[in-house]
Write an enzyme that holds these catalytic residues in place. Sequence first.
Site, short mmCIF file in Angstrom:
data_model
loop_
_atom_site.label_atom_id
_atom_site.label_comp_id
_atom_site.label_asym_id
_atom_site.label_seq_id
_atom_site.Cartn_x
_atom_site.Cartn_y
_atom_site.Cartn_z
N ASN A 15 -30.80 -29.63 6.03
CA ASN A 15 -31.94 -30.21 6.76
C ASN A 15 -33.18 -29.32 6.65
OD1 ASN A 15 -31.33 -28.09 8.41
ND2 ASN A 15 -31.06 -29.29 10.29
N ASP B 24 -29.39 -33.84 8.13
CA ASP B 24 -28.86 -32.97 9.19
C ASP B 24 -27.40 -33.34 9.42
OD1 ASP B 24 -28.11 -31.78 11.57
OD2 ASP B 24 -30.08 -32.07 12.52
N VAL B 25 -26.49 -32.42 9.13
CA VAL B 25 -25.05 -32.76 9.17
C VAL B 25 -24.51 -32.90 10.59
CG1 VAL B 25 -24.54 -31.81 6.89
CG2 VAL B 25 -24.28 -30.35 8.93
N TYR C 214 -23.06 -39.50 5.20
CA TYR C 214 -22.63 -40.51 4.23
C TYR C 214 -22.78 -39.96 2.82
CZ TYR C 214 -22.29 -44.59 1.33
OH TYR C 214 -21.90 -45.47 0.36
N LYS D 269 -24.87 -27.11 17.80
CA LYS D 269 -24.57 -28.46 17.30
C LYS D 269 -24.02 -28.44 15.88
CE LYS D 269 -27.32 -32.00 18.19
NZ LYS D 269 -28.59 -32.76 18.31
N GLY E 35 -14.43 -34.86 9.24
CA GLY E 35 -14.15 -36.30 9.19
C GLY E 35 -14.36 -36.84 7.78
N TYR F 245 -23.77 -18.89 18.60
CA TYR F 245 -23.24 -18.82 17.22
C TYR F 245 -21.74 -18.50 17.26
CZ TYR F 245 -22.97 -17.34 12.28
OH TYR F 245 -22.66 -17.21 10.95
N TYR G 87 -7.63 -30.27 12.43
CA TYR G 87 -7.64 -31.27 11.35
C TYR G 87 -6.57 -30.95 10.32
CZ TYR G 87 -11.43 -34.43 12.51
OH TYR G 87 -12.18 -35.41 13.11
N THR H 213 -23.66 -9.91 4.69
CA THR H 213 -23.88 -10.10 3.25
C THR H 213 -25.38 -10.08 2.98
OG1 THR H 213 -21.88 -11.42 3.14
CG2 THR H 213 -23.42 -11.69 1.32
#
Length: 307
Positions: free
Chosen positions: A32, A55-56, A61, A90, A101, A144, A158, A174
């Site tokens: 994003n 924005d994931v 899709y 988020k 998913g 975070y 999952y 890193t």
Amino acid sequence: MRVLVTGGAGFLGSHLCDRLLKEGHTVIAMDNLITGDIANIAHIRNEKFLFIKHDVTDYIYVDGALDAILHFASPASPVDYLELPIQTLKVGSLGTHKALGLAKSKNARFLLASTSEVYGDPLIHPQKEDYWGNVNPVGPRGVYDEAKRFAEALTMAYHRYHGVDTRIVRIFNTYGPRMRINDGRVVPTFIAQALENEPLTVFGDGSQTRSFCYVDDLIEGIYRLLMSDHHDPVNIGNPKEMTILDFARIISRLIGKPENIKFKPLPVDDPKVRQPDITKAKKLLGWEPNVGLEEGLKKTIDYFIHK
Ligand code: UDP
């Protein structure tokens, strides 16, 4: 493979895209651009590469088959967490849910970018994967740390409940080309200050330690983990530990500037020590870092000089 990299225009995400393309894979980078930058992927001229601005944290899709999803989208600097606390929470929670998913629906392998921050201000040193950490959930870094801890829990759920083929990498500090010069993290900050003849801002008394890994070494470790079949978290980082004060002196010397240090207050919950135990990565992946600190820093300094 056809691979989706979330956070693909970020520091690590863009290096991952380069590596995956080099291996002959098809890569879709999604970002994003809140902390990512299109300039990090502007050099890519490859018909196997596609960028999607998205924005994931919203439904993801992707057309067609996917063989792997590498979930790297997140602000990653303590300064960014302060400015983007809700987005950080988020993307670690809702974003990880969406990415998992998608992995489930595409029957794709999933790799989560987790962090040494899951260990918080560690009471065990160096940090091994079986240490559960010492995290303040309501402190400024909690947004975070807890998002990534939740992301790890969701990834394992999952894996166990839906049988998704998952991996979790715990990334330690890193550095390298494509870090944002003003992202607030110690490596770009000290380099920029030394180049501008400004004092290097050491927080606290500088006795806190970190262990810095060059980006190429990290990407190699992540690629090996992706190709392995190991589902539990694996630390990837460089175990060479130093104090931040010593680190400031090294940067001054490499840039050829006299030592000029200004002490500033230590941020809340700043971990006092950090060093990865990489026994597991060595054994499982045959991986260890091999870029020395001076070599890696010279390449990074060169990048900032010519940027
Ligand atoms: N730090 C510092 N001066 C700076 C920026 C950071 O002394 O201008 C210190 C910071 O307090 C921490 C270490 O450097 O102890 C590494 O900070 P960074 O923000 O890079 O990441 P962290 O490892 O804390 O996530």
